[in-house]
Design a protein around this motif. Structure first.
Motif, PDB file in Angstrom:
ATOM      1  N   SER A 199       2.696  -2.337   4.548  1.00  0.00           N
ATOM      2  CA  SER A 199       1.838  -3.517   4.485  1.00  0.00           C
ATOM      3  C   SER A 199       0.498  -3.260   5.152  1.00  0.00           C
ATOM      4  CB  SER A 199       2.528  -4.698   5.184  1.00  0.00           C
ATOM      5  OG  SER A 199       2.625  -4.440   6.579  1.00  0.00           O
ATOM      6  N   LEU A 200      -0.409  -4.217   5.021  1.00  0.00           N
ATOM      7  CA  LEU A 200      -1.724  -4.107   5.651  1.00  0.00           C
ATOM      8  C   LEU A 200      -1.631  -4.118   7.176  1.00  0.00           C
ATOM      9  CD1 LEU A 200      -3.681  -6.516   3.292  1.00  0.00           C
ATOM     10  CD2 LEU A 200      -4.247  -4.111   3.669  1.00  0.00           C
TER      11      LEU A 200
ATOM     12  N   ALA B 125      -5.174   3.716   4.003  1.00  0.00           N
ATOM     13  CA  ALA B 125      -5.097   2.924   2.774  1.00  0.00           C
ATOM     14  C   ALA B 125      -5.544   1.488   3.025  1.00  0.00           C
ATOM     15  CB  ALA B 125      -3.671   2.949   2.225  1.00  0.00           C
ATOM     16  N   ALA B 126      -5.095   0.912   4.149  1.00  0.00           N
ATOM     17  CA  ALA B 126      -5.503  -0.457   4.498  1.00  0.00           C
ATOM     18  C   ALA B 126      -7.000  -0.530   4.726  1.00  0.00           C
ATOM     19  CB  ALA B 126      -4.748  -0.914   5.750  1.00  0.00           C
TER      20      ALA B 126
ATOM     21  N   LEU C 246       0.848  -1.191   0.000  1.00  0.00           N
ATOM     22  CA  LEU C 246       0.000   0.000   0.000  1.00  0.00           C
ATOM     23  C   LEU C 246       0.881   1.239   0.000  1.00  0.00           C
ATOM     24  CD1 LEU C 246      -2.276  -1.114   2.970  1.00  0.00           C
ATOM     25  CD2 LEU C 246      -2.774  -1.439   0.544  1.00  0.00           C
TER      26      LEU C 246
ATOM     27  N   LEU D 112      -8.894  -0.465   1.364  1.00  0.00           N
ATOM     28  CA  LEU D 112      -8.817  -1.741   0.671  1.00  0.00           C
ATOM     29  C   LEU D 112      -9.746  -2.761   1.321  1.00  0.00           C
ATOM     30  CD1 LEU D 112      -7.396  -3.353  -1.591  1.00  0.00           C
ATOM     31  CD2 LEU D 112      -5.720  -4.067   0.114  1.00  0.00           C
TER      32      LEU D 112
ATOM     33  N   GLN E  53      -3.271  -0.015  -3.293  1.00  0.00           N
ATOM     34  CA  GLN E  53      -4.149   1.077  -2.848  1.00  0.00           C
ATOM     35  C   GLN E  53      -3.296   2.280  -2.465  1.00  0.00           C
ATOM     36  OE1 GLN E  53      -7.829   1.074  -2.214  1.00  0.00           O
ATOM     37  NE2 GLN E  53      -7.380   3.259  -2.085  1.00  0.00           N
TER      38      GLN E  53
ATOM     39  N   LEU F 299       1.428  -1.714  -6.413  1.00  0.00           N
ATOM     40  CA  LEU F 299       0.645  -1.169  -5.301  1.00  0.00           C
ATOM     41  C   LEU F 299      -0.821  -1.573  -5.426  1.00  0.00           C
ATOM     42  CD1 LEU F 299       2.186   2.420  -5.252  1.00  0.00           C
ATOM     43  CD2 LEU F 299       2.720   0.520  -3.706  1.00  0.00           C
TER      44      LEU F 299
ATOM     45  N   LEU G  92      -1.185   5.298   5.960  1.00  0.00           N
ATOM     46  CA  LEU G  92      -1.069   3.873   5.654  1.00  0.00           C
ATOM     47  C   LEU G  92      -2.257   3.102   6.233  1.00  0.00           C
ATOM     48  CD1 LEU G  92       0.606   1.560   4.455  1.00  0.00           C
ATOM     49  CD2 LEU G  92       1.821   1.406   6.649  1.00  0.00           C
TER      50      LEU G  92
END
Length: 392
Positions: free
Chosen positions: A97-98, A374-375, A81, A378, A143, A141, A371
């Motif tokens: 990362s998520l 973004a997670a 991400l 998604l 997201q 990427l 971040l």
């Protein structure tokens, strides 16, 4: 956090699963099925798809009880991400990362007097750095999450905090990262998500008001994460208490922010804002407060409480989370916030039975909030996002 009743669309069901995994950090199948209100057979079919798409993974863990499950379901750590977080000093860009682990970070400084054009150039520079880094490592990427202070429904008339053209900036993403979903949001929403998904033992799982006290003062309504209106910024910091008060950056006098933001706190403590930021959470033990200063500090916190209480009068809810520098103070000082809420028209916490909790500041760790956003985007999309969204 309660999930919507069935029937649900495929996207909503996938979103419920992914969002629960994001907030919990991982789950065995039986409790996951109960949390999202699915039979284990239905859950298995959806997990099969999510695993095939590279969104989740299942690893062996010791069973929580004799004869219990041994497969722990979690979000796949290889999903990449991108996060961009705009602050008063710079634009932070990162890839992570998520789970919140950052693999790359960079800061592009803002000019001292930013304009729409210069901020656009800063975003262009940051995206070029990001494109080069991901290309060298052949990373795709999944997201983008972008946070902008002051972003709201009226942003098309100009951002009162940092001048920028979101539509024009969004076009740059399409040019350099075609096909990657992009989502913008107000900074307070991202910080709320960061705490909700990353803070251990977060105090509330149902609807509540999140208040962030940093360089500005802002609020966000937090509700069911897969609903379209789950995260709504609320104008709180520019509630005016008196025209004879200190001047605020919005142009008015006597706003909540003009009394309680980090710049206002720095002025009260007779230090520069840069010095206060450098001290971070240590300022509460490093700077000695004289009796007069402490009394003024509590009066300002009381005003913050009044602002929160008046917000609850407009839209009541049972929980309030305060993040930022007030959470660093001793309980005796923080009580002024509670007193301000209680002094509001409808009886404050006494009649409304509002629970108040303080969580640590999340400033200075950018772009972690972007971040987390973004997670969240998604997960809430069920891994089936539209090309571009704006969560204003």
């Amino acid at each position: 956090m309660e999930m919507p009743e069935q029937p649900r669309s495929r996207r909503q069901t996938r979103a419920a699963i992914l969002t629960h995994l994001l907030q919990s950090g991982g789950s065995f199948r039986p409790p996951l099925a109960r949390a999202v209100r699915l039979s284990e057979a239905s859950l298995s079919r959806i997990l099969f798809d999510l695993k095939a798409e590279g969104l989740i993974e299942e690893v062996r863990r010791p069973a929580p009880y004799v004869g219990g499950p041994t497969g722990l379901v979690s979000l796949d750590g290889t999903v990449a991400l991108a996060a961009l977080e705009l602050t008063g000093q710079w634009l932070s860009v990162g890839v992570g990362s998520l789970s919140g682990e950052l693999h790359y970070t960079e800061r592009v400084p803002l000019p001292k007097k930013p304009t729409v054009e210069s901020v656009g150039r800063v975003f262009g520079e940051a995206l070029a750095l990001l494109r080069d880094w991901t290309r060298r490592r052949r990373i795709r990427l999944a997201q983008f999450g972008i946070t902008i202070p002051g972003l709201g429904r009226l942003s098309e008339f100009g951002n009162p905090i940092i001048p920028c053209d979101v539509e024009r900036i969004g076009g740059k993403f399409g040019e350099l990262f075609a096909g990657v979903p992009v989502a913008f949001t107000n900074s307070v929403v991202a910080h709320a998500i960061f705490h909700r998904c990353r803070t251990e033992n977060y105090p509330f799982s149902d609807a509540h008001l999140f208040v962030f006290v940093g360089q500005g003062v802002a609020g966000a309504w937090i509700d069911d994460p897969i609903e379209d209106d789950a995260l709504q910024p609320v104008e709180l910091g520019h509630m005016v208490f008196g025209s004879d008060g200190p001047r605020c950056r919005c142009g008015h006098h006597g706003c909540v922010e003009a009394y309680t933001s980090l710049p206002a706190l720095a002025e009260l403590l007779c230090v520069t804002e840069a010095e206060l930021l450098q001290l971070g959470s240590e300022w509460v033990t490093t700077i000695s407060l004289k009796a007069r200063v402490r009394q003024e500090l509590r009066q300002r916190l009381f005003r913050l409480g009044l602002g929160i209480g008046n917000t609850l009068n407009v839209k009541p809810c049972r929980g309030v989370v305060v993040s930022g520098w007030p959470s660093l103070l001793a309980e005796d000082d923080r009580k002024a916030v509670i007193d301000g809420i209680d002094a509001c028209l409808l009886g404050g916490r006494t009649l409304a039975q509002v629970s108040l909790a303080f969580v640590p500041p999340s400033v200075g760790n950018d772009p972690q909030a972007a971040l987390a956003f973004a997670a969240f985007c998604l997960a809430r999309s069920g891994g089936m996002p539209a090309v571009s969204t704006e969560a204003a």
